[in-house]
Write a protein that holds these residues in place. Structure first.
Motif, PDB file in Angstrom:
ATOM      1  N   ALA A 149       0.851  -1.192   0.000  1.00  0.00           N
ATOM      2  CA  ALA A 149       0.000   0.000   0.000  1.00  0.00           C
ATOM      3  C   ALA A 149       0.883   1.236   0.000  1.00  0.00           C
ATOM      4  O   ALA A 149       1.922   1.275   0.668  1.00  0.00           O
ATOM      5  N   ALA A 150       0.465   2.236  -0.759  1.00  0.00           N
ATOM      6  CA  ALA A 150       1.263   3.458  -0.857  1.00  0.00           C
ATOM      7  C   ALA A 150       0.356   4.677  -0.779  1.00  0.00           C
ATOM      8  O   ALA A 150      -0.798   4.656  -1.238  1.00  0.00           O
ATOM      9  N   ARG A 151       0.886   5.728  -0.220  1.00  0.00           N
ATOM     10  CA  ARG A 151       0.134   6.970  -0.109  1.00  0.00           C
ATOM     11  C   ARG A 151       0.156   7.719  -1.442  1.00  0.00           C
ATOM     12  O   ARG A 151       1.152   7.731  -2.151  1.00  0.00           O
ATOM     13  N   LEU A 152      -0.969   8.321  -1.778  1.00  0.00           N
ATOM     14  CA  LEU A 152      -1.022   9.231  -2.920  1.00  0.00           C
ATOM     15  C   LEU A 152      -0.671  10.618  -2.395  1.00  0.00           C
ATOM     16  O   LEU A 152      -1.442  11.225  -1.656  1.00  0.00           O
ATOM     17  N   TYR A 153       0.497  11.092  -2.769  1.00  0.00           N
ATOM     18  CA  TYR A 153       0.981  12.382  -2.250  1.00  0.00           C
ATOM     19  C   TYR A 153       1.251  13.326  -3.418  1.00  0.00           C
ATOM     20  O   TYR A 153       2.079  13.056  -4.286  1.00  0.00           O
ATOM     21  N   GLN A 154       0.514  14.452  -3.421  1.00  0.00           N
ATOM     22  CA  GLN A 154       0.666  15.444  -4.484  1.00  0.00           C
ATOM     23  C   GLN A 154       0.600  14.784  -5.864  1.00  0.00           C
ATOM     24  O   GLN A 154       1.433  15.012  -6.733  1.00  0.00           O
ATOM     25  N   ARG A 155      -0.426  13.935  -5.992  1.00  0.00           N
ATOM     26  CA  ARG A 155      -0.732  13.248  -7.251  1.00  0.00           C
ATOM     27  C   ARG A 155       0.365  12.246  -7.670  1.00  0.00           C
ATOM     28  O   ARG A 155       0.418  11.844  -8.822  1.00  0.00           O
ATOM     29  N   ARG A 156       1.206  11.858  -6.740  1.00  0.00           N
ATOM     30  CA  ARG A 156       2.274  10.903  -7.032  1.00  0.00           C
ATOM     31  C   ARG A 156       2.142   9.687  -6.124  1.00  0.00           C
ATOM     32  O   ARG A 156       1.942   9.823  -4.908  1.00  0.00           O
ATOM     33  N   CYS A 157       2.231   8.511  -6.738  1.00  0.00           N
ATOM     34  CA  CYS A 157       2.196   7.276  -5.952  1.00  0.00           C
ATOM     35  C   CYS A 157       3.549   7.096  -5.272  1.00  0.00           C
ATOM     36  O   CYS A 157       4.590   7.056  -5.938  1.00  0.00           O
ATOM     37  N   GLU A 158       3.517   6.992  -3.963  1.00  0.00           N
ATOM     38  CA  GLU A 158       4.773   6.847  -3.237  1.00  0.00           C
ATOM     39  C   GLU A 158       5.310   5.408  -3.281  1.00  0.00           C
ATOM     40  O   GLU A 158       6.379   5.128  -2.749  1.00  0.00           O
ATOM     41  N   ARG A 183      -5.650   7.521  -0.371  1.00  0.00           N
ATOM     42  CA  ARG A 183      -5.818   8.975  -0.436  1.00  0.00           C
ATOM     43  C   ARG A 183      -5.740   9.598   0.949  1.00  0.00           C
ATOM     44  O   ARG A 183      -6.243   9.025   1.920  1.00  0.00           O
ATOM     45  N   THR A 184      -5.108  10.766   1.006  1.00  0.00           N
ATOM     46  CA  THR A 184      -5.038  11.527   2.254  1.00  0.00           C
ATOM     47  C   THR A 184      -5.325  12.991   1.927  1.00  0.00           C
ATOM     48  O   THR A 184      -5.581  13.352   0.776  1.00  0.00           O
ATOM     49  N   SER A 185      -5.262  13.828   2.946  1.00  0.00           N
ATOM     50  CA  SER A 185      -5.495  15.261   2.726  1.00  0.00           C
ATOM     51  C   SER A 185      -4.373  15.887   1.914  1.00  0.00           C
ATOM     52  O   SER A 185      -4.487  17.023   1.441  1.00  0.00           O
ATOM     53  N   GLU A 186      -3.287  15.161   1.724  1.00  0.00           N
ATOM     54  CA  GLU A 186      -2.136  15.697   0.977  1.00  0.00           C
ATOM     55  C   GLU A 186      -2.023  15.082  -0.409  1.00  0.00           C
ATOM     56  O   GLU A 186      -0.977  15.172  -1.045  1.00  0.00           O
ATOM     57  N   SER A 187      -3.106  14.489  -0.882  1.00  0.00           N
ATOM     58  CA  SER A 187      -3.052  13.826  -2.176  1.00  0.00           C
ATOM     59  C   SER A 187      -3.018  14.802  -3.338  1.00  0.00           C
ATOM     60  O   SER A 187      -2.658  14.431  -4.472  1.00  0.00           O
TER      61      SER A 187
END
Length: 247
Positions: free
Chosen positions: A198-207, A241-245
């Motif tokens: 599982a990876a965070r979506l951060y600023q439209r980028r898959c971590e 998805r998070t608030s920083e996605s």
């Protein structure tokens, strides 16, 4: 698959704990003491082989010296008996006297030669004894270093195992509240994707794969319901998805 956003967020916590467990396992396997102990054990094996060879040589020369000293003693005793016969006057025949004197002279030369052999063997034995003493000391020194390295390795391993146990307990607590089907998918992907499921979506980028989503993918993510479990189009990992996605 659907799952509450909070459960998806918890999946990131599980992922972080799994990464930490992998790091601890790698650190345990890569402790410098492992290579140090292997090197010292190789040295010990070589030194012990050399020590056995030196001990064998010392034992062989000891027996050789004993045999040579016995040979000298036998010649000395025979010469003493001949000299006693000569001094006693029991031999009166000139021919027998001459023969006896030649034998005494021959025995004296034989004794001298054998005594030279004894000295040569003694020198080799002393050299072997010195070699045994030297190698015994070296084996003891390397064994001490090995014991120290093993103690350090065991202490480091114990500390890492204790930390891993704490992390595993924490993971179990977090994972317990995550839906079973979501956790099963995560574990399957984690095994397949090198430890990251599982990876965070951060600023439209898959971590997970570090690739940025294109416009179409961003639109699809925006349109998805909050409880929809998304997958990265590039690496197939669960995309959280998070608030920083940046959506």
């Amino acid at each position: 698959m659907n799952a509450a956003p909070a459960d998806q967020i918890r999946l990131l916590d599980v992922q972080a704990l799994d990464v930490r467990l992998s790091q601890l396992a790698h650190k345990r396997k890569s402790l410098p003491e492992h290579a140090e102990i292997d090197s010292l054990n190789k040295d010990l094996t070589q030194l012990r082989d050399l020590l056995v060879a030196a001990q064998t040589e010392e034992s062989d020369t000891s027996r050789e010296q004993t045999k040579a000293e016995q040979d000298v003693d036998q010649v000395r005793q025979r010469a003493a008996r001949d000299q006693q016969r000569l001094d006693s006057g029991a031999v009166s025949s000139p021919k027998d006297l001459e023969s006896l004197q030649r034998e005494i002279a021959s025995l004296a030369k034989r004794q001298a030669d054998l005594e030279d052999v004894v000295l040569e063997v003694m020198e080799r034995r002393e050299s072997a004894q010195e070699r045994v003493a030297e190698l015994t000391e070296r084996v003891s020194s390397v064994q001490t270093k090995t014991d120290d390295a093993i103690a350090r390795r065991d202490a480091a391993t114990k500390q890492l195992d204790a930390e891993a146990a704490d992390v595993a307990k924490e993971r179990a607590v977090v994972a317990e509240v995550i839906p079973a089907d979501l956790l099963k998918l995560y574990d399957k992907l984690r095994e397949k994707q090198g430890g990251v499921g599982a990876a965070r979506l951060y600023q439209r980028r898959c971590e997970g794969c570090r690739l940025e989503l294109n416009i179409t993918e961003v639109a699809e993510v925006r349109a998805a319901a909050p409880d929809t479990v998304l997958r990265c189009e590039n690496c197939s990992r669960i995309l959280v998805r998070t608030s920083e996605s940046g959506l």
